[in-house]
Enzyme design. Structure first.
Site, PDB file in Angstrom:
ATOM      1  N   TYR A 150       8.631  63.124  23.674  1.00 45.98           N
ATOM      2  CA  TYR A 150       9.093  63.810  24.880  1.00 45.98           C
ATOM      3  C   TYR A 150       7.936  63.870  25.863  1.00 45.98           C
ATOM      4  O   TYR A 150       6.801  64.165  25.485  1.00 45.98           O
ATOM      5  CB  TYR A 150       9.554  65.229  24.538  1.00 45.98           C
ATOM      6  CG  TYR A 150       9.989  66.056  25.742  1.00 45.98           C
ATOM      7  CD1 TYR A 150      11.160  65.747  26.419  1.00 45.98           C
ATOM      8  CD2 TYR A 150       9.219  67.131  26.188  1.00 45.98           C
ATOM      9  CE1 TYR A 150      11.563  66.500  27.526  1.00 45.98           C
ATOM     10  CE2 TYR A 150       9.620  67.889  27.287  1.00 45.98           C
ATOM     11  CZ  TYR A 150      10.788  67.568  27.952  1.00 45.98           C
ATOM     12  OH  TYR A 150      11.186  68.312  29.038  1.00 45.98           O
ATOM     13  N   ASP A 245      -0.168  61.278  26.050  1.00 51.48           N
ATOM     14  CA  ASP A 245       0.402  62.541  26.503  1.00 51.48           C
ATOM     15  C   ASP A 245      -0.033  63.617  25.504  1.00 51.48           C
ATOM     16  O   ASP A 245       0.548  63.755  24.429  1.00 51.48           O
ATOM     17  CB  ASP A 245       1.925  62.436  26.600  1.00 51.48           C
ATOM     18  CG  ASP A 245       2.561  63.731  27.117  1.00 51.48           C
ATOM     19  OD1 ASP A 245       1.835  64.735  27.243  1.00 51.48           O
ATOM     20  OD2 ASP A 245       3.776  63.719  27.376  1.00 51.48           O
ATOM     21  N   LYS A 273       0.303  73.059  29.027  1.00 51.32           N
ATOM     22  CA  LYS A 273       0.308  74.113  28.007  1.00 51.32           C
ATOM     23  C   LYS A 273      -1.060  74.818  27.887  1.00 51.32           C
ATOM     24  O   LYS A 273      -1.399  75.590  28.760  1.00 51.32           O
ATOM     25  CB  LYS A 273       0.834  73.542  26.690  1.00 51.32           C
ATOM     26  CG  LYS A 273       2.277  73.023  26.916  1.00 51.32           C
ATOM     27  CD  LYS A 273       3.095  72.688  25.703  1.00 51.32           C
ATOM     28  CE  LYS A 273       4.528  72.431  26.135  1.00 51.32           C
ATOM     29  NZ  LYS A 273       5.071  71.130  25.853  1.00 51.32           N
TER      30      LYS A 273
HETATM   31  C1  LIG Z   1       5.903  70.277  26.980  1.00 49.53           C
HETATM   32  C2  LIG Z   1       5.621  68.813  27.112  1.00 49.53           C
HETATM   33  C3  LIG Z   1       5.742  68.130  28.348  1.00 49.53           C
HETATM   34  C4  LIG Z   1       6.318  68.786  29.563  1.00 49.53           C
HETATM   35  O1  LIG Z   1       5.550  69.842  30.022  1.00 49.53           O
HETATM   36  P1  LIG Z   1       6.265  70.947  30.980  1.00 49.53           P
HETATM   37  O2  LIG Z   1       5.129  71.848  31.362  1.00 49.53           O
HETATM   38  O3  LIG Z   1       7.317  71.590  30.140  1.00 49.53           O
HETATM   39  O4  LIG Z   1       6.827  70.201  32.133  1.00 49.53           O
HETATM   40  C5  LIG Z   1       5.335  66.824  28.414  1.00 49.53           C
HETATM   41  N1  LIG Z   1       4.855  66.189  27.346  1.00 49.53           N
HETATM   42  C6  LIG Z   1       4.736  66.786  26.146  1.00 49.53           C
HETATM   43  C7  LIG Z   1       4.161  66.044  24.998  1.00 49.53           C
HETATM   44  C8  LIG Z   1       5.136  68.112  25.995  1.00 49.53           C
HETATM   45  O5  LIG Z   1       5.064  68.692  24.791  1.00 49.53           O
END
Ligand SMILES: *Cc1c(COP(=O)(O)O)cnc(C)c1O
Length: 431
Positions: A150, A245, A273
């Site tokens: 994701y 990511d 995060k």
């Molecule tokens: C949470 C997450 C996102 C998206 O971040 P948001 O702040 O919710 O837009 C993208 N990549 C990964 C791996 C994530 O866990």
């Protein structure tokens, strides 16, 4: 008049009915509706340490921790102090300021693959911007992502595998144009042959490959280092940029995230995060020469009215300063190992890397799940029941079998044992 925090407020039932009237599904992010566990949401009024307190006055031991940002726990005093002093200085300037500079220098001095950093407001925005940068640098349009990873909700990432391995993807959401989906290629995780086939077919047209180096959004699917290494080689060989990511894994599996843990260097990295200490934030980074392609130096446009928000910058710096020594990561590893031992004794499926854990509720299966396809069969069927039993016992697990749990520095060995006991009790009830 401010609400007296000690007075019981409206019930969750009433709040949810009102929320449904003014908000789609009553929530501002879908998983909060608790639909995957067959419930209606509770409403958190405040949180402290490892606990949430809801509108019914219930204290819940939290193993979701806002889905990852709160590695130090809720309302950590040092982060709170940084945010409070930031508030006193005003909270948005629209000018250059020293706080993002301090956070960027702190990171760049420790992670050599992040020479130059830009701050944005969410992980989604970080990914979207990194992808545009990769396309701008390479002059190519196609992207490679992996099934089960994701990357937030930008159009180009809301794509799942179409028919056939490593082919063009299909939209995973209404509203994503087919033309966008056609430019995102989706490959399975943990499959070197499919990866090689994918580069053989699309390599010369791939601007970037993006991967969660520790996939943690479809359960926890740790990758073999060889797979990530092969991806690194194929990207280099075809002139495609490799984007890690690390929105979840960054500063979580260790200060340097998966890039440090594996020694595999991405071209660009995305964060979110933890990097804002729980305030809205995202960031992307890479070598100076690549990042210089962004506006105002380069022709790849990217901007944000509220970007590098000083509250988030100062809370983020306070958080990273506490994480730097590695002591907290060692403490989290010990807590994780304690939980792992308890869950293994119950024969439940469990995967863990440091403070990230996946407990989908099914029986243990041999080996480590490494791809989305493997994980789909059978796991999660009992999760809703487990979730509700634990909630009744005052424990909040992630509200979906595909969401992973998080430990924080605020959790204690006693909290882990409390979870272990509650899992054992729920398990005994089931049989
Ligand atoms: C949470 C997450 C996102 C998206 O971040 P948001 O702040 O919710 O837009 C993208 N990549 C990964 C791996 C994530 O866990």
């Amino acid at each position: 008049m401010p609400v007296d925090p000690m007075q019981p407020g409206p019930s969750a039932e009433e709040l949810f009915a009102r929320a449904l009237a003014v908000t789609p599904g009553g929530v501002h992010s879908p998983v909060r509706a608790l639909a995957a566990v067959g419930g209606r949401p509770f409403f958190t009024r405040r949180a402290q340490g490892a606990f949430l307190e809801d509108s019914d006055g219930r204290r819940l031991l939290d193993f979701c921790m806002a889905f990852g940002p709160l590695v130090l726990g809720h309302a950590h005093p040092q982060v709170a102090a940084a945010a409070s002093s930031a508030l006193a200085d005003g909270w948005s300037y629209g000018t250059a300021e020293p706080y993002s500079l301090e956070l960027a220098e702190f990171i760049a001095a420790r992670l050599p693959w992040a020479e130059s950093i830009r701050f944005v407001n969410s992980g989604t925005e970080a990914v979207m911007s990194a992808l545009r940068l990769a396309r701008g640098i390479t002059g190519r349009e196609r992207l490679l992502k992996f099934e089960g990873c994701y990357h937030g909700h930008a159009d180009a990432m809301l794509i799942r595998a179409g028919s056939g391995l490593a082919g063009s993807g299909v939209a995973d959401s209404a509203g994503v144009p087919a033309a966008v989906a056609a430019d995102t290629v989706v490959a399975p995780l943990d499959d070197v042959a499919a990866l090689e086939d994918c580069f053989a077919r699309h390599g010369p047209r791939l601007a970037a490959a993006i991967i969660e180096p520790l996939p943690a959004n479809h359960g926890l699917l740790p990758q073999r280092p060889e797979f990530l290494q092969r991806l690194r080689e194929l990207c280099s060989c075809h002139g495609s940029l490799l984007i890690f990511d690390e929105v979840i894994s960054g500063f979580r599996v260790g200060f340097g995230g998966m890039a440090a843990a594996t020694g595999i260097r991405p071209d660009l990295v995305t964060w979110g995060k933890i990097i804002g200490g729980g305030f809205p934030v995202g960031a992307f980074a890479g070598p100076r020469e690549l990042m210089a392609r962004l506006a105002p130096l380069g022709r790849v446009y990217q901007a944000g009215t509220l970007s590098a928000n000083p509250l988030a910058m100062r809370a983020g710096l306070a958080t990273l300063q506490l994480l730097e020594s590695g002591d907290i990561h060692r403490q989290l590893e010990a807590l994780g190992a304690r939980l792992e031992a308890r869950v293994h004794a119950l024969g439940l499926h469990f995967a863990r890397v440091g403070s990230l854990f996946w407990l989908p509720g099914g029986q243990a299966r041999p080996g480590v799940l490494r791809s989305a396809a493997q994980g789909d069969a059978g796991l999660g069927t009992r999760y809703a029941l487990l979730f509700r039993r634990l909630l009744d016992a005052g424990i909040y697990l992630p509200p979906s079998p595909m969401e992973i749990g998080f430990l924080s520095a605020a959790h204690t060995a006693a909290d882990i044992d409390h979870l272990g006991d509650a899992l054992a009790a729920a398990d005994a009830e089931r049989d």
